[in-house]
Design a protein around this motif. Structure first.
Motif, mmCIF file in Angstrom:
data_model
loop_
_atom_site.group_PDB
_atom_site.id
_atom_site.type_symbol
_atom_site.label_atom_id
_atom_site.label_comp_id
_atom_site.label_asym_id
_atom_site.label_seq_id
_atom_site.Cartn_x
_atom_site.Cartn_y
_atom_site.Cartn_z
ATOM 1 N N LEU A 1 5.365 63.098 21.769
ATOM 2 C CA LEU A 1 4.452 63.534 22.831
ATOM 3 C C LEU A 1 3.955 62.346 23.653
ATOM 4 O O LEU A 1 3.999 62.347 24.892
ATOM 5 C CB LEU A 1 3.264 64.287 22.201
ATOM 6 N N ILE A 2 3.515 61.295 22.958
ATOM 7 C CA ILE A 2 2.966 60.124 23.656
ATOM 8 C C ILE A 2 4.054 59.369 24.414
ATOM 9 O O ILE A 2 3.849 58.933 25.548
ATOM 10 C CB ILE A 2 2.239 59.210 22.646
ATOM 11 N N ALA A 3 5.239 59.255 23.797
ATOM 12 C CA ALA A 3 6.341 58.540 24.462
ATOM 13 C C ALA A 3 6.754 59.259 25.745
ATOM 14 O O ALA A 3 7.022 58.621 26.766
ATOM 15 C CB ALA A 3 7.524 58.401 23.503
ATOM 16 N N VAL A 4 6.807 60.594 25.695
ATOM 17 C CA VAL A 4 7.188 61.374 26.887
ATOM 18 C C VAL A 4 6.139 61.192 27.991
ATOM 19 O O VAL A 4 6.476 60.946 29.153
ATOM 20 C CB VAL A 4 7.382 62.874 26.542
ATOM 21 N N LEU A 5 4.854 61.266 27.612
ATOM 22 C CA LEU A 5 3.774 61.064 28.592
ATOM 23 C C LEU A 5 3.871 59.669 29.227
ATOM 24 O O LEU A 5 3.788 59.519 30.444
ATOM 25 C CB LEU A 5 2.401 61.235 27.919
ATOM 26 N N ALA A 6 4.056 58.649 28.376
ATOM 27 C CA ALA A 6 4.121 57.268 28.868
ATOM 28 C C ALA A 6 5.358 57.049 29.742
ATOM 29 O O ALA A 6 5.317 56.310 30.725
ATOM 30 C CB ALA A 6 4.130 56.296 27.684
ATOM 31 N N TRP A 7 6.450 57.725 29.391
ATOM 32 C CA TRP A 7 7.676 57.628 30.179
ATOM 33 C C TRP A 7 7.478 58.292 31.547
ATOM 34 O O TRP A 7 7.876 57.751 32.584
ATOM 35 C CB TRP A 7 8.807 58.301 29.394
ATOM 36 N N ARG A 8 6.771 59.415 31.549
ATOM 37 C CA ARG A 8 6.560 60.133 32.812
ATOM 38 C C ARG A 8 5.637 59.390 33.778
ATOM 39 O O ARG A 8 5.824 59.467 34.990
ATOM 40 C CB ARG A 8 6.012 61.543 32.548
ATOM 41 N N VAL A 9 4.648 58.658 33.240
ATOM 42 C CA VAL A 9 3.770 57.913 34.142
ATOM 43 C C VAL A 9 4.349 56.521 34.465
ATOM 44 O O VAL A 9 3.743 55.755 35.208
ATOM 45 C CB VAL A 9 2.313 57.761 33.605
ATOM 46 N N GLY A 10 5.508 56.207 33.892
ATOM 47 C CA GLY A 10 6.171 54.955 34.252
ATOM 48 C C GLY A 10 5.775 53.755 33.424
ATOM 49 O O GLY A 10 6.051 52.618 33.789
ATOM 50 N N SER A 11 5.129 53.977 32.248
ATOM 51 C CA SER A 11 4.774 52.848 31.387
ATOM 52 C C SER A 11 5.940 52.438 30.481
ATOM 53 O O SER A 11 5.986 51.312 29.999
ATOM 54 C CB SER A 11 3.573 53.199 30.509
ATOM 55 N N LEU A 12 6.860 53.383 30.244
ATOM 56 C CA LEU A 12 8.009 53.097 29.378
ATOM 57 C C LEU A 12 9.306 53.448 30.106
ATOM 58 O O LEU A 12 9.368 54.440 30.831
ATOM 59 C CB LEU A 12 7.933 53.929 28.084
#
Ligand code: ZN
Length: 266
Positions: free
Chosen positions: A12-23
């Motif tokens: 969940l956190i990885a997907v969120l971070a990927w979507r906002v461009g942090s990962l």
């Protein structure tokens, strides 16, 4: 069950971070692996520390972005963290979580984890906030004034930010290590964080691979090509010792200092 919840939370956190461009894509996969192990095997206290680091450092990376634009090219990578950067900051934590999961859940492994998180948090805070310093940084080894963003350069603001980053992890950790020994825990976690961060600067000033762009006449961590497209050549440091390894060494130093002092003093 806890392992399953841990991995679901990490996804969940990885997907969120990927979507906002942090990962980046690879960074998100690495975050699922390390986050899943830390959350699933360590449980809530371990999850809180990793999340404190991840959320505050992602937020600081995005803050003051206008002022950082001119410096961005100096750093080897941009705001999107790839797998190398994620593992540099999280691989040691995942290994410690595996060790801690095996009974008798050794307390010093928890302290080592807290020290590692304090170190990477202190280092990220000092990097992200240190560039805002109006006074140019000085090299940690010689005290010589250097350009902003130079590896191994330290500033008063950056050092203060490192202290703040270590204190926040220390406070988050002692909430879960209640009992008589919390002042000791807090003190050695902060110390581990600061030592890890200073070790990072020391490595940046000495053995980290630093390159030169002949077109821009500038030092850079970028290799094999600079942002301008020109090939870069090494001017100092060990060719295999890149920025990710420096960050891993930072977390290792934090873990060793904190766990070592814990075993010695508790
Ligand atoms: Zn260039």
């Amino acid at each position: 069950m806890q392992i399953l919840i841990g991995f679901l939370l990490a996804i969940l956190i990885a997907v969120l971070a990927w979507r906002v461009g942090s990962l980046s894509n690879s960074g998100a996969w690495a975050a699922v692996l390390t986050g899943g192990l830390v959350f699933g095997l360590g449980g809530l206290p371990w999850a809180i520390l990793l999340l404190t680091f991840f959320i505050t450092s992602s937020a600081l990376s995005r803050a003051f972005s206008k002022r950082k634009v001119s410096l961005a090219e100096k750093f080897s990578k941009g705001g999107r963290r790839d797998w190398g950067q994620v593992l540099a900051n999280g691989a040691l934590g995942a290994m410690l979580a595996i060790g801690y999961f095996i009974p008798p859940h050794r307390e010093w492994l928890w302290l080592a984890f807290a020290g590692a998180m304090a170190a990477v948090n202190a280092d990220t805070w000092s990097t992200e906030l240190g560039v805002l310093s109006l006074i140019p940084p000085r090299l940690i080894t010689t005290g010589q004034k250097v350009e902003r963003g130079t590896s191994g350069g330290i500033t008063f603001i950056g050092t203060l930010a490192a202290f703040g980053g270590a204190v926040l992890i220390g406070i988050a950790a002692v909430i879960f290590t209640a009992g008589r020994e919390w002042p000791l825990s807090l003190g050695i976690i902060i110390l581990g964080g600061l030592m890890g961060s200073l070790f990072d600067s020391l490595l940046g000033a000495t053995v980290q691979a630093i390159y030169w762009c002949p077109t821009c006449n500038k030092e850079t961590e970028r290799h094999p090509t600079h942002t301008c497209g020109s090939p870069t050549s090494r001017v100092r440091g060990w060719s295999w010792f890149n920025n990710d390894m420096v960050n891993f060494a930072c977390s290792l130093m934090g873990a060793i200092v904190t766990a070592g002092l814990w075993l010695l003093l508790s």
